[in-house]
Motif scaffolding. Structure first.
Motif, short mmCIF file in Angstrom:
data_model
loop_
_atom_site.label_atom_id
_atom_site.label_comp_id
_atom_site.label_asym_id
_atom_site.label_seq_id
_atom_site.Cartn_x
_atom_site.Cartn_y
_atom_site.Cartn_z
N ARG A 1 -3.86 1.94 -1.02
CA ARG A 1 -3.00 1.47 -2.09
C ARG A 1 -3.37 2.11 -3.42
N ARG B 1 8.60 1.41 5.14
CA ARG B 1 7.62 1.91 4.18
C ARG B 1 7.42 3.40 4.42
N HIS B 2 7.31 4.14 3.33
CA HIS B 2 7.11 5.58 3.41
C HIS B 2 5.61 5.85 3.41
N VAL B 3 5.07 6.19 4.57
CA VAL B 3 3.64 6.38 4.74
C VAL B 3 3.34 7.87 4.59
N ARG C 1 0.83 -1.21 0.00
CA ARG C 1 0.00 0.00 0.00
C ARG C 1 0.86 1.25 0.00
N HIS C 2 2.06 1.15 0.57
CA HIS C 2 2.96 2.29 0.68
C HIS C 2 4.30 1.94 0.05
N ARG C 3 5.04 2.96 -0.30
CA ARG C 3 6.33 2.77 -0.96
C ARG C 3 7.32 2.07 -0.03
N ARG D 1 0.43 7.62 -5.85
CA ARG D 1 1.79 7.51 -5.29
C ARG D 1 2.58 8.78 -5.62
#
Length: 343
Positions: A76, A67-69, A45-47, A80
């Motif tokens: 997701r 993860r970068h939230v 969902r995150h990078r 982005r």
């Protein structure tokens, strides 16, 4: 030591060979392998952000994963952000796909100052890589032995749910059972015997499972304990078990019907001198599931621990009172948060 850190986006570039070389050399759990993390990055969902830290000679000395939230973008594929776009967010460091697994691994010979330097190098590199979209960093599941490496000016340290651990001090499984309080010993022996004598259940330790089947049973368990709300729990990507299967140190404790249909499984990973429980999946009772298999799989993993002469079994973070009946003790863990580094 003046380490250097490289940040890797597994969606945009291959993970360097040095990453897996470190995993092999240090006996790190198979969940840290680049093939597993790279596949999970496409489902996240995150990078996903990975960090490879090397010493002055260029040898790997630490790995980081997180993860970068982004604030206001919890779902997701919801726009982005570009790397330099100003959307503030936090880098949450943990090992995908679970937020309950630590997002850092240090070389066994790296001393305390070296570990602190590796953390600082990783955070500085992450700040450069993510730009103003990074507001700060949260390191989840930091053990007491590593806590000083994450402390610093302005850092917030808070205890989180403890981890249940069985420390191996036995030569035989019978010796383990004999060490338990009488009531627990009697109940667990009876449970173990009932599963062994059940003609409808076949137990085994297997190196791989079908990823879709494993994901379906794991999601069944998540749904069983999920609370109400607009969104249900995120399903475990099937590619996770597909990529894990067959790797060194991966063991599935399975329960099957006589025709081979999977009833339940527990995933166990070798992690250095320890064994780590990494998941449970089972059918619902309405679909033929059996509630006693969850308790039985811990007994079989403890028997495996003793047989392989490993140091300890890490049983995870939930149901700690229940796990104490198996002789587990609670080991404290912490979360460490701070603003992005400029130094």
């Amino acid at each position: 030591m003046t380490p250097r850190a490289r940040i890797i986006d597994p969606l945009a570039e291959p993970v360097p060979d040095a990453w897996d070389a470190f995993v092999d050399d240090q006996g790190v759990a198979a969940g840290w392998r680049s093939a597993v993390l790279g596949a999970l990055a496409w489902c996240a969902r995150h990078r996903v952000v990975l960090g490879l830290v090397t010493d002055e000679g260029g040898a790997p000395c630490a790995l980081f994963a997180g993860r970068h939230v982004l604030a206001g973008r919890p779902h997701r594929y919801e726009g982005r952000a570009e790397r330099r776009r100003f959307v503030p967010g936090m880098l949450e460091c943990h090992l995908p796909p679970s937020v309950t697994a630590s997002g850092h691994v240090f070389h066994a010979d790296l001393d305390a100052p070296g570990r602190a330097a590796a953390v600082a190098a990783f955070e500085r590199a992450a700040a450069r890589f993510l730009g103003p979209a990074l507001a700060g960093v949260v390191h989840r599941q930091v053990g007491e032995a590593d806590l000083e490496a994450f402390r610093g000016p302005g850092r917030i340290v808070r205890p989180v749910l403890a981890e249940s651990v069985v420390v191996n001090r036995w030569d035989t499984f019978d010796g383990y059972l004999a060490s338990l309080p009488r009531r627990d010993r009697k109940n667990l022996r009876r449970l173990y015997r009932l599963v062994d004598e059940d003609p409808g259940v076949r137990t085994a330790v297997e190196p791989r499972l079908d990823g879709v089947e494993a994901a379906r049973l794991a999601h069944t368990v998540l749904l069983r304990y999920a609370g109400g709300g607009r969104r249900g729990p995120n399903p475990l990507p099937s590619v996770y078990n597909d990529r894990l299967g067959g790797l060194p140190g991966v063991h599935y404790f399975t329960y099957r019907e006589p025709d081979g249909a999977l009833l339940a499984y527990g995933l166990l990973l070798e992690d250095g001198p320890a064994l780590r429980c990494m998941g449970w999946g089972s059918r619902d009772a309405a679909d033929g599931g059996r509630s006693n298999l969850y308790f039985d799989h811990f007994l079989r993993q403890i028997a495996f621990l003793v047989e392989r002469d490993r140091d300890r079994l890490i049983m995870g973070k939930t149901m700690t009172e229940l796990k104490e009946r198996f002789g587990a003790r609670n080991e404290p863990l912490y979360a460490v948060a701070g603003a992005r580094r400029f130094w």
